[in-house]
Design an enzyme around this catalytic site. Sequence first.
Site, mmCIF file in Angstrom:
data_model
loop_
_atom_site.group_PDB
_atom_site.id
_atom_site.type_symbol
_atom_site.label_atom_id
_atom_site.label_comp_id
_atom_site.label_asym_id
_atom_site.label_seq_id
_atom_site.Cartn_x
_atom_site.Cartn_y
_atom_site.Cartn_z
ATOM 1 C CG HIS A 175 33.158 35.271 47.051
ATOM 2 N ND1 HIS A 175 32.887 35.486 45.712
ATOM 3 C CD2 HIS A 175 34.402 34.742 47.086
ATOM 4 C CE1 HIS A 175 33.928 35.102 44.984
ATOM 5 N NE2 HIS A 175 34.858 34.636 45.790
ATOM 6 C CG MET A 198 39.798 27.067 46.500
ATOM 7 S SD MET A 198 41.114 27.693 47.545
ATOM 8 C CE MET A 198 40.654 29.420 47.634
ATOM 9 C CG ASP A 241 37.982 37.024 44.725
ATOM 10 O OD1 ASP A 241 38.332 37.325 45.883
ATOM 11 O OD2 ASP A 241 37.562 35.893 44.403
ATOM 12 N N GLY A 242 40.412 39.590 45.753
ATOM 13 C CA GLY A 242 41.761 39.375 46.274
ATOM 14 C C GLY A 242 42.440 40.661 46.698
ATOM 15 N N GLY A 243 42.794 40.727 47.971
ATOM 16 C CA GLY A 243 43.542 41.886 48.471
ATOM 17 C C GLY A 243 42.740 43.168 48.536
ATOM 18 C CG MET A 264 39.134 29.614 42.372
ATOM 19 S SD MET A 264 39.718 30.429 43.845
ATOM 20 C CE MET A 264 38.235 30.353 44.819
ATOM 21 N N GLY A 302 37.694 38.995 51.848
ATOM 22 C CA GLY A 302 37.685 37.907 52.815
ATOM 23 C C GLY A 302 38.263 38.337 54.148
ATOM 24 C CB SER A 303 41.736 38.605 55.373
ATOM 25 O OG SER A 303 42.207 39.103 54.162
ATOM 26 C CB SER A 344 35.655 35.776 50.388
ATOM 27 O OG SER A 344 36.266 34.509 50.463
ATOM 28 C CG ASP A 373 36.666 32.009 47.609
ATOM 29 O OD1 ASP A 373 36.594 32.372 46.423
ATOM 30 O OD2 ASP A 373 36.782 32.795 48.564
ATOM 31 C CG PHE A 414 46.688 30.423 49.329
ATOM 32 C CD1 PHE A 414 46.625 29.326 50.187
ATOM 33 C CD2 PHE A 414 47.356 30.277 48.118
ATOM 34 C CE1 PHE A 414 47.220 28.116 49.846
ATOM 35 C CE2 PHE A 414 47.956 29.068 47.769
ATOM 36 C CZ PHE A 414 47.891 27.985 48.640
ATOM 37 N N GLY A 415 43.478 33.221 50.866
ATOM 38 C CA GLY A 415 43.058 34.523 51.361
ATOM 39 C C GLY A 415 44.274 35.292 51.865
ATOM 40 N N GLY A 416 44.083 36.566 52.100
ATOM 41 C CA GLY A 416 45.104 37.374 52.755
ATOM 42 C C GLY A 416 46.314 37.736 51.910
ATOM 43 C CG MET A 459 40.795 35.731 39.759
ATOM 44 S SD MET A 459 39.617 35.701 41.118
ATOM 45 C CE MET A 459 40.707 35.445 42.516
ATOM 46 C CG HIS A 463 35.564 32.382 42.856
ATOM 47 N ND1 HIS A 463 36.612 33.084 43.435
ATOM 48 C CD2 HIS A 463 35.993 32.044 41.612
ATOM 49 C CE1 HIS A 463 37.614 33.147 42.585
ATOM 50 N NE2 HIS A 463 37.279 32.517 41.470
HETATM 51 C C1 DX5 Z 1 41.236 33.801 46.539
HETATM 52 C C2 DX5 Z 1 39.744 33.780 46.716
HETATM 53 C C3 DX5 Z 1 39.234 34.986 47.380
HETATM 54 C C4 DX5 Z 1 39.756 35.171 48.799
HETATM 55 C C5 DX5 Z 1 39.979 36.626 48.978
HETATM 56 O O1 DX5 Z 1 41.644 32.768 45.744
HETATM 57 O O2 DX5 Z 1 39.084 33.671 45.475
HETATM 58 O O3 DX5 Z 1 37.829 35.092 47.344
HETATM 59 O O4 DX5 Z 1 38.912 34.686 49.791
HETATM 60 O O5 DX5 Z 1 40.603 36.822 50.192
HETATM 61 P P1 DX5 Z 1 41.203 38.221 50.638
HETATM 62 O O6 DX5 Z 1 40.106 39.230 50.556
HETATM 63 O O7 DX5 Z 1 41.668 37.971 52.026
HETATM 64 O O8 DX5 Z 1 42.329 38.534 49.683
HETATM 65 ZN ZN ZN Z 2 36.892 34.134 45.409
#
Ligand code: DX5
Ligand code: ZN
Length: 220
Positions: free
Chosen positions: A33, A37, A175-177, A68, A197-198, A8, A35, A143-145, A137, A66
């Site tokens: 990916h 938003m 997706d996420g963490g 959002m 992502g991160s 991501s 994102d 948010f990332g991270g 999800m 994706h």
């Molecule tokens: C969160 C996004 C994710 C995000 C994941 O709302 O949809 O795609 O980038 O980031 P990490 O992998 O850092 O949790």
């Molecule tokens: Zn995403």
Amino acid sequence: MKSYLSPSILSADFGNLTKSIKSAEDAGAEYIHFDMMDGTFVPNISFGTPIIQAVRKDLKSFFDVHMMVQEPGRYIDDVAKAGADGITIHQEACIHLDRTVNQIKEHGLKAGVALNPATPVETLDCILPMLDLVLIMTVNPGFGGQKFIPYTLDKVRLLKEKADALNLNLNIGVDGGVTLDNISSIKAAGANFFIAGSAVFKPADRIADNVRAFNELLKD
Ligand code: DX5
Ligand code: ZN
């Protein structure tokens, strides 16, 4: 089903976006990916179609978008035109989910539906055979991270059971963490499509190493 990583870009250096994505591609990432938003469906604004279009011409990976975004049907034609290969919309953002999924498919793109952590898997029972991907999800989007929410693994298991019972060729995404430490247990629960992502784009000088490390854990 084969497993895939979809890095991501939300955690990438936006000032060097093409270069960052190329590092991931060259190291073996087949998906990227994006994102989108809107600041309404989620409490954050990221980017829209101009960014996708701007990087499309220099990249060869599958563009996994994706959305959002509240009522994403308003923008699907633009996202398709910008160069998406697959679009994932949120169940919670669509009043006419069946119609919006069909709108994606009419463009010849892969269609996915994402579910927020507190949205039950059963809500997709009626349209499961229409989908290429269900994205669970594993954080609250925006948010990332953020930290992986453990109870979402039960949703992955339930979805896998449903897909197998119906003999569907359904990709199950998370997706996420997602990190190098938890990806194997998520895969064991039944997921085969992993957004990170991160854990991929940070730090920026480790992108290639990170992609290789993820792919090593995902190979069958
Ligand atoms: C969160 C996004 C994710 C995000 C994941 O709302 O949809 O795609 O980038 O980031 P990490 O992998 O850092 O949790
Ligand atoms: Zn995403």
